[in-house]
Design a protein around this motif. Structure first.
Motif, PDB file in Angstrom:
ATOM      1  N   ASN A 164      28.539  22.057  82.571  1.00  0.00           N
ATOM      2  CA  ASN A 164      29.874  21.593  82.187  1.00  0.00           C
ATOM      3  C   ASN A 164      30.132  21.893  80.716  1.00  0.00           C
ATOM      4  O   ASN A 164      30.355  20.990  79.907  1.00  0.00           O
ATOM      5  N   LYS A 165      30.144  23.164  80.352  1.00  0.00           N
ATOM      6  CA  LYS A 165      30.284  23.562  78.949  1.00  0.00           C
ATOM      7  C   LYS A 165      31.624  23.143  78.361  1.00  0.00           C
ATOM      8  O   LYS A 165      31.691  22.636  77.254  1.00  0.00           O
ATOM      9  N   LEU A 166      32.699  23.364  79.090  1.00  0.00           N
ATOM     10  CA  LEU A 166      34.030  23.048  78.571  1.00  0.00           C
ATOM     11  C   LEU A 166      34.174  21.546  78.356  1.00  0.00           C
ATOM     12  O   LEU A 166      34.642  21.104  77.303  1.00  0.00           O
ATOM     13  N   ARG A 167      33.765  20.758  79.332  1.00  0.00           N
ATOM     14  CA  ARG A 167      33.862  19.307  79.200  1.00  0.00           C
ATOM     15  C   ARG A 167      32.999  18.811  78.052  1.00  0.00           C
ATOM     16  O   ARG A 167      33.417  17.951  77.266  1.00  0.00           O
ATOM     17  N   SER A 168      31.809  19.359  77.920  1.00  0.00           N
ATOM     18  CA  SER A 168      30.922  18.961  76.825  1.00  0.00           C
ATOM     19  C   SER A 168      31.510  19.330  75.470  1.00  0.00           C
ATOM     20  O   SER A 168      31.467  18.547  74.518  1.00  0.00           O
ATOM     21  N   GLY A 189      36.403  15.886  70.473  1.00  0.00           N
ATOM     22  CA  GLY A 189      37.057  14.582  70.368  1.00  0.00           C
ATOM     23  C   GLY A 189      36.296  13.623  69.486  1.00  0.00           C
ATOM     24  O   GLY A 189      36.876  12.889  68.684  1.00  0.00           O
ATOM     25  N   ILE A 190      34.984  13.628  69.600  1.00  0.00           N
ATOM     26  CA  ILE A 190      34.154  12.750  68.766  1.00  0.00           C
ATOM     27  C   ILE A 190      34.256  13.157  67.309  1.00  0.00           C
ATOM     28  O   ILE A 190      34.409  12.314  66.419  1.00  0.00           O
TER      29      ILE A 190
END
Length: 82
Positions: free
Chosen positions: A17-21, A27-28
């Motif tokens: 899940n590269k994009l989500r990660s 965001g952080i």
């Protein structure tokens, strides 16, 4: 043994899940940067106000509790015994 297995599973999930990660990490980073910026702005504003008050002189600001109002106009501090 469980720690290594958990680490391997979590690394595989990050890789899949590269994009989500990446978006989560972005965001952080933006959130932490915003908090740091707001703390810096608040500290700067507080220092500026303190500097302005200090430049007025220590004997020019008098804060007294209460006031007298007559006919809708504030007349100032009510003196005790007067």
């Amino acid at each position: 043994m469980r720690v290594w297995q958990s680490a391997r599973i979590s690394l595989r999930a990050l890789r899949v899940n590269k994009l989500r990660s990446g978006l989560t990490m972005l965001g952080i980073v933006i959130g932490v940067a915003a908090v740091i910026a707001m703390v810096a702005v608040g500290s700067g504003a507080q220092a500026r106000v303190a500097e302005q008050i200090q430049s007025l002189g220590s004997n020019l600001i008098i804060v007294l509790p209460g006031s007298v109002i007559s006919s809708g106009a504030r007349l100032g501090h009510a003196r005790l015994g007067a």
